[in-house]
Design a protein around this motif. Structure first.
Motif, short mmCIF file in Angstrom:
data_model
loop_
_atom_site.label_atom_id
_atom_site.label_comp_id
_atom_site.label_asym_id
_atom_site.label_seq_id
_atom_site.Cartn_x
_atom_site.Cartn_y
_atom_site.Cartn_z
N GLY A 77 0.84 -1.24 0.11
CA GLY A 77 -0.07 0.07 -0.16
C GLY A 77 0.90 1.24 0.13
O GLY A 77 0.10 2.23 0.02
N LEU A 105 -9.83 1.36 -2.96
CA LEU A 105 -10.34 -0.02 -2.54
C LEU A 105 -9.06 -0.94 -3.08
O LEU A 105 -9.38 -1.81 -3.94
CB LEU A 105 -11.49 -0.34 -3.21
CG LEU A 105 -12.88 0.47 -2.65
CD1 LEU A 105 -14.08 0.12 -3.60
CD2 LEU A 105 -13.00 0.26 -1.15
N PRO A 106 -8.01 -1.18 -2.23
CA PRO A 106 -7.65 -0.37 -1.11
C PRO A 106 -7.06 0.94 -1.22
O PRO A 106 -6.86 1.28 -2.29
CB PRO A 106 -6.72 -1.42 -0.29
CG PRO A 106 -5.81 -2.02 -1.53
CD PRO A 106 -6.99 -2.15 -2.64
N ARG A 153 -1.31 5.95 7.22
CA ARG A 153 -2.21 4.88 7.12
C ARG A 153 -3.30 4.80 8.14
O ARG A 153 -4.18 4.46 8.20
CB ARG A 153 -1.22 3.56 7.45
CG ARG A 153 -0.47 3.14 6.44
CD ARG A 153 0.69 2.24 6.92
NE ARG A 153 1.23 1.59 5.61
CZ ARG A 153 2.54 1.29 5.77
NH1 ARG A 153 3.30 0.98 6.91
NH2 ARG A 153 3.15 0.65 4.94
N LEU A 157 -6.38 6.28 6.25
CA LEU A 157 -6.99 5.24 5.53
C LEU A 157 -7.83 4.48 6.26
O LEU A 157 -8.77 4.01 6.04
CB LEU A 157 -5.85 4.43 4.60
CG LEU A 157 -5.02 5.33 3.47
CD1 LEU A 157 -4.24 4.69 2.79
CD2 LEU A 157 -6.30 5.83 2.53
N HIS A 164 -11.05 6.26 7.59
CA HIS A 164 -11.87 6.71 6.55
C HIS A 164 -11.99 8.05 6.61
O HIS A 164 -13.17 8.68 6.73
CB HIS A 164 -13.05 6.18 6.39
CG HIS A 164 -12.92 4.45 6.42
ND1 HIS A 164 -12.23 3.92 4.93
CD2 HIS A 164 -13.06 3.35 6.94
CE1 HIS A 164 -12.24 2.62 5.17
NE2 HIS A 164 -12.70 2.25 6.29
#
Length: 313
Positions: free
Chosen positions: A126, A143-144, A170, A173, A176
């Protein structure tokens, strides 16, 4: 509907008074939830109130009254709101709906574009490192999602600080945060009086990510130093922003709080003991939202009674 219909509008005037205490005194995650829910609930309540006032004006028009089998004469006699108030409410309602719809469409397009761009960044963990001397780091929803860091930012920080940078992004993410910012912004679009709440959310999501990075690394002072260094590195570089407004960065310079000094406040908060949940602020916020919801329900009931009266004649 004499007083109840106006209460949500009056409560919106308290937004500047509650935004700063919540963002500064309450634990960041809880503060973000309270601010976002407040923005959404108050925006919905004020929009409904404007709609109710607009309806009282519409039923005064004989043609529209005939369609609903109401008496326009009775509406003019029994309606507590004057025609000028109904007209102003209708104009404000139209503006609120159009502005909120435009913001909603723009946010949706931004998130879709972010997801598409993230999908085009294949990476096992990621993390995407881009060759760019400009210090930059941000979380890209998808997504992701992806964490995008420039080589300039990696060079600006010590190698021991890279884990803090990644933990911060992170956290954006995982929690959200872009959705909190989007919903608060939508509420502010429907009711401009709520902009202080949306502005505060852009700050508290950064504080939330800071606290998460501090929890992961176990060193609040090191996180504070990293946040300050990243902000200074970005300030010295030419102002560049990612093409997607849904991105959230460690230095928080993409939000309205950027000019109000959010980074020094974040550093000071990290150097102080962690904030706790503030029961008084939570109860006050809950009471304010309960009053707004109950007054809106009461105003709707009053309109129902008015329609029954004008429909009986």
């Amino acid at each position: 509907m004499h007083v109840a219909v106006y209460l949500p509008l009056l409560l919106s005037l308290l937004a500047p008074l509650v935004a700063r205490p919540l963002s500064e005194r309450c634990e960041p995650r809880l503060a973000t939830w309270l601010l976002t829910v407040s923005a959404v609930v108050l925006a919905a309540a004020t929009t409904i109130s404007l709609g109710l006032l607009t309806i009282t004006g519409l039923i005064r028009i004989p043609l529209l009254a005939d369609l609903g089998h109401w008496s326009a004469h009775a509406a003019q006699r029994d309606d507590p709101a004057g025609p000028s108030i109904a007209l102003v409410a209708g104009l404000l309602l139209g503006g609120a709906v159009l502005t909120a719809a435009r913001v909603l469409v723009r946010r949706a397009r931004t998130l879709v574009a972010a997801a598409a761009e993230a999908a085009c960044m294949p990476t096992p963990d990621g993390l995407v490192v881009v060759e760019d001397d400009t210090p930059d780091a941000f979380a890209l929803p998808g997504l992701p999602g992806r964490v995008v860091v420039s080589t300039g930012m990696l060079h600006a920080l010590e190698e021991s600080e890279h884990d803090i940078l990644l933990a911060h992004e992170r956290a954006h993410l995982a929690a959200h945060h872009y959705l909190f910012v989007a919903f608060a912004g939508l509420g502010a679009a429907a009711n401009p009086l709520l902009r202080p709440l949306a502005t505060a959310v852009t700050y508290t999501v950064e504080r939330w990510a800071d606290e998460r990075a501090a929890a992961v690394t176990g060193d609040r002072a090191r996180v504070a130093r990293t946040v300050g260094k990243a902000a200074l590195a970005a300030r010295r570089a030419p102002a560049t922003a990612p093409g997607l407004g849904a991105a959230l960065g460690i230095f928080g310079r993409r939000g309205p709080l950027g000019g109000a000094g959010p980074v020094p406040r974040r550093v000071a908060a990290l150097l102080a003991p962690p904030l706790r949940r503030h029961p008084g602020l939570v109860l006050a916020t809950a009471a304010l939202l309960a009053i707004a919801a109950c007054s809106t329900a009461e105003a709707g009931h009053d309109l129902h009674l008015l329609l029954e009266i004008v429909g009986a004649e």
